[in-house]
Design an enzyme around this catalytic site. Structure first.
Site, PDB file in Angstrom:
ATOM      1  N   GLN A 128       3.293  10.013   1.142  1.00  0.00           N
ATOM      2  CA  GLN A 128       4.450   9.215   1.188  1.00  0.00           C
ATOM      3  C   GLN A 128       5.352   9.542   0.002  1.00  0.00           C
ATOM      4  O   GLN A 128       6.489   9.150  -0.100  1.00  0.00           O
ATOM      5  CB  GLN A 128       4.303   7.771   1.096  1.00  0.00           C
ATOM      6  CG  GLN A 128       3.671   7.224   2.604  1.00  0.00           C
ATOM      7  CD  GLN A 128       3.560   5.812   2.619  1.00  0.00           C
ATOM      8  OE1 GLN A 128       2.531   5.203   2.073  1.00  0.00           O
ATOM      9  NE2 GLN A 128       4.587   5.148   3.279  1.00  0.00           N
ATOM     10  N   CYS A 157       6.637  -0.108   7.120  1.00  0.00           N
ATOM     11  CA  CYS A 157       6.013   1.232   6.488  1.00  0.00           C
ATOM     12  C   CYS A 157       7.396   1.576   5.568  1.00  0.00           C
ATOM     13  O   CYS A 157       8.424   1.627   5.909  1.00  0.00           O
ATOM     14  CB  CYS A 157       5.537   2.181   7.437  1.00  0.00           C
ATOM     15  SG  CYS A 157       5.011   3.722   6.455  1.00  0.00           S
ATOM     16  N   LEU A 158       6.859   1.882   4.491  1.00  0.00           N
ATOM     17  CA  LEU A 158       7.913   2.300   3.470  1.00  0.00           C
ATOM     18  C   LEU A 158       8.541   3.773   4.091  1.00  0.00           C
ATOM     19  O   LEU A 158       9.782   3.952   3.640  1.00  0.00           O
ATOM     20  CB  LEU A 158       7.385   2.538   2.173  1.00  0.00           C
ATOM     21  CG  LEU A 158       6.847   1.167   1.241  1.00  0.00           C
ATOM     22  CD1 LEU A 158       6.142   1.638   0.146  1.00  0.00           C
ATOM     23  CD2 LEU A 158       7.923   0.158   1.111  1.00  0.00           C
ATOM     24  N   HIS A 180      -3.899   1.306   7.901  1.00  0.00           N
ATOM     25  CA  HIS A 180      -2.623   1.878   7.776  1.00  0.00           C
ATOM     26  C   HIS A 180      -2.465   2.888   6.972  1.00  0.00           C
ATOM     27  O   HIS A 180      -1.966   3.990   7.160  1.00  0.00           O
ATOM     28  CB  HIS A 180      -1.794   0.537   7.643  1.00  0.00           C
ATOM     29  CG  HIS A 180      -0.189   1.069   7.354  1.00  0.00           C
ATOM     30  ND1 HIS A 180       0.961   0.712   8.261  1.00  0.00           N
ATOM     31  CD2 HIS A 180       0.395   1.839   6.761  1.00  0.00           C
ATOM     32  CE1 HIS A 180       1.872   1.168   8.180  1.00  0.00           C
ATOM     33  NE2 HIS A 180       1.772   1.981   7.031  1.00  0.00           N
ATOM     34  N   GLU A 181      -2.938   2.544   5.584  1.00  0.00           N
ATOM     35  CA  GLU A 181      -2.936   3.767   4.414  1.00  0.00           C
ATOM     36  C   GLU A 181      -3.712   4.914   5.011  1.00  0.00           C
ATOM     37  O   GLU A 181      -3.353   5.891   4.812  1.00  0.00           O
ATOM     38  CB  GLU A 181      -3.207   3.108   3.119  1.00  0.00           C
ATOM     39  CG  GLU A 181      -2.355   2.070   2.559  1.00  0.00           C
ATOM     40  CD  GLU A 181      -0.857   2.124   2.921  1.00  0.00           C
ATOM     41  OE1 GLU A 181      -0.554   3.473   2.591  1.00  0.00           O
ATOM     42  OE2 GLU A 181       0.054   1.384   3.241  1.00  0.00           O
ATOM     43  N   GLY A 233       1.052  -1.290  -0.034  1.00  0.00           N
ATOM     44  CA  GLY A 233       0.023  -0.115   0.068  1.00  0.00           C
ATOM     45  C   GLY A 233       0.919   1.344  -0.136  1.00  0.00           C
ATOM     46  O   GLY A 233       1.928   1.020   0.499  1.00  0.00           O
ATOM     47  N   HIS A 280      -2.370   7.457   7.289  1.00  0.00           N
ATOM     48  CA  HIS A 280      -1.385   8.568   6.510  1.00  0.00           C
ATOM     49  C   HIS A 280      -2.148   9.540   6.225  1.00  0.00           C
ATOM     50  O   HIS A 280      -1.309  10.588   6.254  1.00  0.00           O
ATOM     51  CB  HIS A 280      -0.770   7.689   5.248  1.00  0.00           C
ATOM     52  CG  HIS A 280       0.453   7.004   5.671  1.00  0.00           C
ATOM     53  ND1 HIS A 280       1.646   7.203   6.198  1.00  0.00           N
ATOM     54  CD2 HIS A 280       0.813   5.563   5.486  1.00  0.00           C
ATOM     55  CE1 HIS A 280       2.363   6.239   6.335  1.00  0.00           C
ATOM     56  NE2 HIS A 280       2.050   5.247   5.908  1.00  0.00           N
TER      57      HIS A 280
HETATM   58 ZN    ZN Z   1       3.060   3.322   5.874  1.00  0.00          ZN
END
Ligand code: ZN
Length: 151
Positions: free
Chosen positions: A51, A89-90, A131-132, A46, A135
């Protein structure tokens, strides 16, 4: 389409409240294309627009189990149950943590053509959605984690 730089912790954009998308157009779809490219290049499941430095309420998801979609202006309208998930997480490379999440969620959003969609997600897919969507409100999973550690 293009792979964009992933923003990492410490950059202000990850802590901003993202703005709703007022019109879904070709620019939106190009951005979504870049988000998919960036997510696949990094092996993520995701990615949220902040991000890659874009303060808009857009996420892309691919759980690698057949659920691939973009969500614009998504809102969780129902949640039930609980599960403990192990997340990374990226934007927080090299860490992981456990988070208590709903077991199931209902999400209402627009798709990449501006059409309303309702999504029922459970288990891993529900975790990714939560999670997404976090953000988009400047929340990182580490804020919620019961433990957070370097891997
Ligand atoms: Zn994340």
């Amino acid at each position: 389409m293009a792979i964009r730089n992933i923003r990492t912790e410490g950059e202000d954009v990850l802590r901003m409240i993202c703005k709703p998308v007022s019109e879904v157009n070709d620019g939106t779809r190009r951005l979504i294309g870049d988000m998919y490219d960036t997510m696949y290049a990094t092996d993520g499941v995701g990615l949220a627009a902040p991000q890659i430095g874009v303060v808009k309420r857009i996420v892309v998801i691919d759980d690698r189990e057949g659920h691939k979609f973009a969500l614009i202006n998504p809102k969780i309208t129902e949640k039930s149950g609980t599960q403990r998930s192990c997340e990374g997480c990226l934007s927080l490379p090299g860490y992981r943590g456990e988070v208590d999440r709903p077991k199931e969620v209902t999400v209402e959003a627009l798709d990449e053509y501006g059409e309303p969609v309702t999504l029922h997600a459970k288990d891993f897919l529900a975790v990714i959605c939560c999670h997404e969507l976090d953000h988009l409100d400047g929340i990182l999973y580490k804020d919620l984690a019961v433990n957070y550690e370097r891997v």
